[in-house]
Write a protein that holds these residues in place. Structure first.
Motif, short mmCIF file in Angstrom:
data_model
loop_
_atom_site.label_atom_id
_atom_site.label_comp_id
_atom_site.label_asym_id
_atom_site.label_seq_id
_atom_site.Cartn_x
_atom_site.Cartn_y
_atom_site.Cartn_z
N SER A 73 0.91 -1.24 0.00
CA SER A 73 -0.12 -0.13 0.02
C SER A 73 0.98 1.22 0.15
O SER A 73 0.37 2.43 -0.46
CB SER A 73 -0.88 -0.01 1.10
N ASP A 74 2.15 1.27 0.28
CA ASP A 74 3.17 2.23 0.33
C ASP A 74 3.63 2.35 -0.88
O ASP A 74 4.45 3.36 -1.15
CB ASP A 74 3.96 2.20 1.67
N GLU A 75 3.70 1.42 -1.65
CA GLU A 75 4.35 1.28 -3.19
C GLU A 75 3.22 1.12 -4.16
O GLU A 75 3.54 0.03 -4.88
CB GLU A 75 5.42 -0.04 -2.98
N ARG A 76 2.44 2.15 -4.36
CA ARG A 76 1.36 1.97 -5.34
C ARG A 76 1.78 1.48 -6.65
O ARG A 76 1.11 0.72 -7.46
CB ARG A 76 0.66 3.25 -5.46
N GLU A 77 2.86 2.04 -7.29
CA GLU A 77 3.30 1.74 -8.70
C GLU A 77 3.79 0.05 -8.63
O GLU A 77 3.34 -0.55 -9.76
CB GLU A 77 4.35 2.65 -9.08
N ALA A 92 -1.23 -6.77 1.82
CA ALA A 92 0.23 -7.58 1.63
C ALA A 92 1.29 -6.71 1.79
O ALA A 92 1.17 -5.59 1.75
CB ALA A 92 -0.04 -8.12 0.04
N VAL A 93 2.27 -7.40 2.17
CA VAL A 93 3.60 -7.04 2.30
C VAL A 93 4.75 -7.64 1.56
O VAL A 93 4.41 -8.70 0.89
CB VAL A 93 4.05 -6.96 3.91
N SER A 94 5.96 -7.21 1.50
CA SER A 94 6.84 -7.76 0.89
C SER A 94 8.15 -7.62 1.73
O SER A 94 8.27 -6.71 2.60
CB SER A 94 7.10 -7.22 -0.57
N ILE A 95 9.28 -8.38 1.16
CA ILE A 95 10.49 -8.37 2.05
C ILE A 95 11.70 -8.33 0.88
O ILE A 95 11.39 -8.57 -0.12
CB ILE A 95 10.77 -9.59 2.96
#
Length: 182
Positions: A73-77, A92-95
């Motif tokens: 959600s903080d990385e829209r593109e 969702a999140v990522s690492i």
């Protein structure tokens, strides 16, 4: 395995700069390693102005790598690109992760640090959902570490590579958050 995580500090930046030049890291994590570039990228995280918590990973109290956690959600593109390949839930999140000390490679450290960070962050963030990670298709060591940490292969798709020498082929790996997990 005695793994611990400490928040990234400016004192860690020279070590991170060295790690970014290690061939096994530089091949897949093609970021500049000079002090000014490290400050631009990581200074806002250290100061709390960037919402990407980043940790130095220690094995037996010795720094061996880096891992970071971020919300789609903080990385829209990036979220838009990923959703063209695989469904990515709104929570969702990522690492991202690297092992910079070659002596720590091939010992199961990667899967263990990934699993521990995911579990720790789920315990702290009730609102964080599945972990969705894109790995270049040729980066076998990375996607195998994710598999060993409980991720499954969800899809293949084309994304801009981290290293410009690579093509766009990526494996999308997902670890679903189950209701019984923290």
């Amino acid at each position: 395995m005695n793994l611990t995580f400490t928040a990234l500090t400016r004192a860690d930046l020279p070590l991170l700069g060295r790690w970014l030049t290690v061939p096994a890291v530089a091949r897949w994590w093609a970021d500049p390693s000079d002090p000014a570039a490290l400050e631009r990228e990581y200074g806002p995280r250290i100061d709390g102005r960037d919402r990407v918590p980043t940790w130095i990973v220690h094995l037996d109290n010795r720094p061996i790598g880096l891992i970071q956690w971020y919300r789609y959600s903080d990385e829209r593109e990036y979220l838009t690109q990923m959703r063209q390949i695989v469904p990515v839930p709104g929570d969702a999140v990522s690492i991202d992760y690297l092992i910079g000390e070659e002596s720590a490679l091939g010992r199961g450290v990667g899967p263990e640090m990934i699993d521990r960070l995911v579990r720790q962050q789920w315990a702290v963030h009730d609102d964080a959902g599945d972990v969705v990670v894109a790995v270049h298709a040729d980066n076998t060591r990375s996607w195998r570490a994710l598999e060993k940490a409980g991720f499954s292969h969800a899809a293949d798709g084309e994304l801009d590579p981290d290293n410009p020498i690579d093509d766009r082929r990526h494996r999308i790996m997902v670890r679903r958050r189950m209701h019984h997990e923290p």
